[in-house]
Design an enzyme around this catalytic site. Structure first.
Site, PDB file in Angstrom:
ATOM      1  N   SER A  54       0.828  -1.193   0.000  1.00 31.49           N
ATOM      2  CA  SER A  54       0.000   0.000   0.000  1.00 31.49           C
ATOM      3  C   SER A  54       0.877   1.264   0.000  1.00 31.49           C
ATOM      4  O   SER A  54       1.661   1.465  -0.927  1.00 31.49           O
ATOM      5  CB  SER A  54      -0.971  -0.029   1.181  1.00 31.49           C
ATOM      6  OG  SER A  54      -1.983   0.943   1.020  1.00 31.49           O
ATOM      7  N   ASP A  97      -9.130  -7.191  -2.239  1.00 30.10           N
ATOM      8  CA  ASP A  97      -8.668  -5.853  -1.855  1.00 30.10           C
ATOM      9  C   ASP A  97      -9.829  -4.871  -2.011  1.00 30.10           C
ATOM     10  O   ASP A  97     -10.299  -4.627  -3.118  1.00 30.10           O
ATOM     11  CB  ASP A  97      -7.496  -5.448  -2.745  1.00 30.10           C
ATOM     12  CG  ASP A  97      -6.814  -4.164  -2.290  1.00 30.10           C
ATOM     13  OD1 ASP A  97      -7.414  -3.409  -1.511  1.00 30.10           O
ATOM     14  OD2 ASP A  97      -5.668  -3.936  -2.724  1.00 30.10           O
ATOM     15  N   HIS A 104      -6.371  -6.466   1.486  1.00 29.46           N
ATOM     16  CA  HIS A 104      -5.382  -5.430   1.211  1.00 29.46           C
ATOM     17  C   HIS A 104      -4.047  -5.636   1.929  1.00 29.46           C
ATOM     18  O   HIS A 104      -3.014  -5.182   1.448  1.00 29.46           O
ATOM     19  CB  HIS A 104      -5.981  -4.070   1.611  1.00 29.46           C
ATOM     20  CG  HIS A 104      -5.148  -2.894   1.221  1.00 29.46           C
ATOM     21  ND1 HIS A 104      -4.820  -2.615  -0.090  1.00 29.46           N
ATOM     22  CD2 HIS A 104      -4.561  -1.929   1.982  1.00 29.46           C
ATOM     23  CE1 HIS A 104      -4.085  -1.510  -0.133  1.00 29.46           C
ATOM     24  NE2 HIS A 104      -3.904  -1.092   1.103  1.00 29.46           N
TER      25      HIS A 104
END
Length: 279
Positions: A89, A217, A247
């Site tokens: 991320s 996700d 995620h």
């Protein structure tokens, strides 16, 4: 909370692990232990500027380049001119920027952020999701980990991070809540994201790169959440798609993530080794 010492263990090929927005080095605990336990990797997982247990931001106008500068200084302190960089991320965004500075031997981007232009629906959608989560963060800050015992709270807390509700362990989920509710960079980084473009010049990457996409996700959902990367990354980028995970897949399937990292590093290092397992 006092500054938290980075995870630093093992010996061998240098592997840098970078965490997501609102999180800390804690998300890498299992993966770092597995990689270091092979005897083939020196693993370093810091907590970034403005995040729980990490250094305080020196200015209110925190931006990605400051995060990158901080990690680069830490690499210098370790004597690492380059490393195999892994980011999830926000950590993936920072990893790409480090690669642009010539600091990456290889790059593994797991559900990376920054996959948008200056004005794009994907960017505004991402910021809106985090803004809408603000009231839940305030409630969690007031109640602490016991908020997870409320009806439906575990499912709500795991929606942004995992596929099924039982993905993370109770211990990992409590750490996530603690980290998210003590992240001083929450507003700063959302404002930065609104003001500035995302990742640029992806096609000019020089290091071997693998992009890891997660089926469940909900922060960067397929296909719109990763279309920018699939369009702009070099054609020889290795794309891995993980079924059933969310995620932050390190919390659901650390064995799989360890294997992905180790296998890619071994492929591009001078002395490849065997497999990684839970041990």
């Amino acid at each position: 909370m006092a500054p938290r010492e980075p995870i630093h263990a093992g010996s061998g090929e240098p592997v840098l692990l970078l965490h997501p927005f609102l999180c800390s080095q804690n998300v890498w605990r299992s993966v770092a232990a597995q990689l270091a336990g092979t005897g083939r990797f020196e693993v370093y997982a810091p907590t970034m500027l403005g995040h729980h247990g990490g250094p305080k931001s020196p200015t209110w106008m925190l931006h990605t380049q400051m995060l990158v500068d901080d990690i680069e200084q830490r690499m210098d302190q370790l004597g690492w001119e380059t490393a195999h960089i892994v980011g999830n991320s926000l950590g993936g965004w920072v990893a790409f920027e480090l690669e642009r500075r010539g600091r990456a031997r290889t790059l593994t981007a797991i559900a990376p952020a920054g996959g948008w232009g200056h004005h794009s629906v994907s960017k505004y959608e991402t910021v809106l999701k985090f803004v809408m989560g603000g009231p839940a963060l305030i409630a969690a800050r007031l109640l602490g980990p016991r908020i997870l015992r409320l009806p439906g709270a575990r499912r709500l807390a795991t929606l942004p991070v995992s596929g099924p509700a039982d993905g993370p362990t109770d211990a990992d989920l409590e750490l996530l809540v603690e980290d998210a509710t003590h992240c001083s960079a929450y507003v700063q980084l959302l404002v930065k994201t609104l003001r500035l473009p995302g990742l640029l010049e992806l096609a000019r990457l020089g290091a071997p790169t693998q992009l890891v996409l997660c089926e469940k996700d909900r922060v960067f959902p397929t296909p719109r959440g990763n279309r920018y990367f699939l369009t702009h990354l070099p054609k020889d980028t290795r794309v891995v798609r993980l079924d059933g995970v969310g995620h932050i897949p390190m919390l659901e399937t650390p064995d799989t993530i360890s294997e992905l990292i180790a296998g890619f590093v071994d492929q591009h290092a001078s002395k490849p080794g065997g497999s990684v397992g839970a041990g």
